[in-house]
Design a protein around this motif. Sequence first.
Motif, PDB file in Angstrom:
ATOM      1  N   SER A  22      -6.423   9.425  -2.803  1.00  0.00           N
ATOM      2  CA  SER A  22      -6.171   8.252  -3.640  1.00  0.00           C
ATOM      3  C   SER A  22      -5.459   7.176  -2.825  1.00  0.00           C
ATOM      4  O   SER A  22      -4.761   7.474  -1.850  1.00  0.00           O
ATOM      5  CB  SER A  22      -5.321   8.617  -4.862  1.00  0.00           C
ATOM      6  OG  SER A  22      -4.032   9.021  -4.476  1.00  0.00           O
ATOM      7  N   ALA A  23      -5.672   5.956  -3.246  1.00  0.00           N
ATOM      8  CA  ALA A  23      -5.031   4.831  -2.576  1.00  0.00           C
ATOM      9  C   ALA A  23      -4.937   3.671  -3.558  1.00  0.00           C
ATOM     10  O   ALA A  23      -5.778   3.530  -4.454  1.00  0.00           O
ATOM     11  CB  ALA A  23      -5.825   4.406  -1.348  1.00  0.00           C
ATOM     12  N   ARG A  24      -3.929   2.856  -3.387  1.00  0.00           N
ATOM     13  CA  ARG A  24      -3.765   1.636  -4.176  1.00  0.00           C
ATOM     14  C   ARG A  24      -3.278   0.555  -3.219  1.00  0.00           C
ATOM     15  O   ARG A  24      -2.232   0.703  -2.585  1.00  0.00           O
ATOM     16  CB  ARG A  24      -2.756   1.842  -5.298  1.00  0.00           C
ATOM     17  CG  ARG A  24      -2.587   0.623  -6.162  1.00  0.00           C
ATOM     18  CD  ARG A  24      -1.739   0.967  -7.386  1.00  0.00           C
ATOM     19  NE  ARG A  24      -1.529  -0.221  -8.166  1.00  0.00           N
ATOM     20  CZ  ARG A  24      -0.348  -0.725  -8.467  1.00  0.00           C
ATOM     21  NH1 ARG A  24       0.745  -0.113  -8.065  1.00  0.00           N
ATOM     22  NH2 ARG A  24      -0.237  -1.814  -9.168  1.00  0.00           N
ATOM     23  N   ASN A  71       0.860  -1.186   0.000  1.00  0.00           N
ATOM     24  CA  ASN A  71       0.000   0.000   0.000  1.00  0.00           C
ATOM     25  C   ASN A  71       0.892   1.230   0.000  1.00  0.00           C
ATOM     26  O   ASN A  71       2.087   1.134  -0.237  1.00  0.00           O
ATOM     27  CB  ASN A  71      -0.980  -0.015   1.175  1.00  0.00           C
ATOM     28  CG  ASN A  71      -0.280  -0.078   2.518  1.00  0.00           C
ATOM     29  OD1 ASN A  71       0.919   0.187   2.620  1.00  0.00           O
ATOM     30  ND2 ASN A  71      -1.012  -0.417   3.553  1.00  0.00           N
ATOM     31  N   ARG A 121      -6.570  -6.466  -5.888  1.00  0.00           N
ATOM     32  CA  ARG A 121      -6.087  -5.085  -5.981  1.00  0.00           C
ATOM     33  C   ARG A 121      -7.280  -4.146  -5.837  1.00  0.00           C
ATOM     34  O   ARG A 121      -8.346  -4.401  -6.378  1.00  0.00           O
ATOM     35  CB  ARG A 121      -5.419  -4.895  -7.329  1.00  0.00           C
ATOM     36  CG  ARG A 121      -4.932  -3.513  -7.592  1.00  0.00           C
ATOM     37  CD  ARG A 121      -4.265  -3.371  -8.954  1.00  0.00           C
ATOM     38  NE  ARG A 121      -4.731  -4.345  -9.918  1.00  0.00           N
ATOM     39  CZ  ARG A 121      -3.917  -5.105 -10.662  1.00  0.00           C
ATOM     40  NH1 ARG A 121      -2.636  -4.994 -10.570  1.00  0.00           N
ATOM     41  NH2 ARG A 121      -4.420  -5.955 -11.525  1.00  0.00           N
ATOM     42  N   LEU A 122      -7.077  -3.069  -5.112  1.00  0.00           N
ATOM     43  CA  LEU A 122      -8.102  -2.055  -4.926  1.00  0.00           C
ATOM     44  C   LEU A 122      -7.473  -0.701  -5.173  1.00  0.00           C
ATOM     45  O   LEU A 122      -6.438  -0.374  -4.592  1.00  0.00           O
ATOM     46  CB  LEU A 122      -8.664  -2.126  -3.505  1.00  0.00           C
ATOM     47  CG  LEU A 122      -9.729  -1.100  -3.126  1.00  0.00           C
ATOM     48  CD1 LEU A 122     -11.016  -1.363  -3.928  1.00  0.00           C
ATOM     49  CD2 LEU A 122     -10.020  -1.158  -1.646  1.00  0.00           C
ATOM     50  N   SER A 123      -8.102   0.078  -6.058  1.00  0.00           N
ATOM     51  CA  SER A 123      -7.640   1.443  -6.332  1.00  0.00           C
ATOM     52  C   SER A 123      -8.780   2.400  -6.023  1.00  0.00           C
ATOM     53  O   SER A 123      -9.954   2.104  -6.287  1.00  0.00           O
ATOM     54  CB  SER A 123      -7.222   1.607  -7.791  1.00  0.00           C
ATOM     55  OG  SER A 123      -6.132   0.773  -8.087  1.00  0.00           O
ATOM     56  N   PHE A 124      -8.423   3.561  -5.494  1.00  0.00           N
ATOM     57  CA  PHE A 124      -9.408   4.556  -5.114  1.00  0.00           C
ATOM     58  C   PHE A 124      -8.855   5.925  -5.468  1.00  0.00           C
ATOM     59  O   PHE A 124      -7.683   6.201  -5.230  1.00  0.00           O
ATOM     60  CB  PHE A 124      -9.657   4.467  -3.609  1.00  0.00           C
ATOM     61  CG  PHE A 124     -10.489   5.589  -3.068  1.00  0.00           C
ATOM     62  CD1 PHE A 124     -11.862   5.557  -3.166  1.00  0.00           C
ATOM     63  CD2 PHE A 124      -9.889   6.676  -2.448  1.00  0.00           C
ATOM     64  CE1 PHE A 124     -12.626   6.595  -2.660  1.00  0.00           C
ATOM     65  CE2 PHE A 124     -10.646   7.719  -1.946  1.00  0.00           C
ATOM     66  CZ  PHE A 124     -12.027   7.668  -2.060  1.00  0.00           C
ATOM     67  N   GLU A 125      -9.714   6.755  -6.063  1.00  0.00           N
ATOM     68  CA  GLU A 125      -9.283   8.113  -6.403  1.00  0.00           C
ATOM     69  C   GLU A 125     -10.495   9.018  -6.446  1.00  0.00           C
ATOM     70  O   GLU A 125     -11.548   8.638  -6.966  1.00  0.00           O
ATOM     71  CB  GLU A 125      -8.598   8.106  -7.754  1.00  0.00           C
ATOM     72  CG  GLU A 125      -8.012   9.438  -8.137  1.00  0.00           C
ATOM     73  CD  GLU A 125      -7.229   9.356  -9.438  1.00  0.00           C
ATOM     74  OE1 GLU A 125      -7.122  10.401 -10.090  1.00  0.00           O
ATOM     75  OE2 GLU A 125      -6.758   8.272  -9.790  1.00  0.00           O
ATOM     76  N   ILE A 147      -2.639  -3.682  -2.758  1.00  0.00           N
ATOM     77  CA  ILE A 147      -2.513  -4.987  -3.405  1.00  0.00           C
ATOM     78  C   ILE A 147      -2.254  -6.033  -2.328  1.00  0.00           C
ATOM     79  O   ILE A 147      -1.420  -5.831  -1.446  1.00  0.00           O
ATOM     80  CB  ILE A 147      -1.347  -5.004  -4.416  1.00  0.00           C
ATOM     81  CG1 ILE A 147      -1.573  -3.971  -5.515  1.00  0.00           C
ATOM     82  CG2 ILE A 147      -1.170  -6.405  -5.003  1.00  0.00           C
ATOM     83  CD1 ILE A 147      -0.376  -3.772  -6.429  1.00  0.00           C
TER      84      ILE A 147
END
Length: 76
Positions: A50-52, A10, A69-73, A54
């Motif tokens: 934002s965040a990524r 992360n 995997r999670l992505s946030f923006e 795995i």
Amino acid sequence: MPKYYFDVENGHGHESDDIGSEHQTLESVGLHIGKILTDIARDEIPGTHSARIIVRARDEQGNHVGKGRLSFETEW
């Protein structure tokens, strides 16, 4: 019961799981990956733009058996 390890990447770097947890099936491993992702997201996403994240799962021999995997923006 087989043991699996869940390593996390992360915004804070890489964390290797040295404890692991037992799972009967690979489907259970996949569900556990999802639980880890949502737990981390709940703690880390509030207050950020934002965040990524795995999560990689490996078996007792170190073989890769799954990944989530999670992505946030946000934009405004």
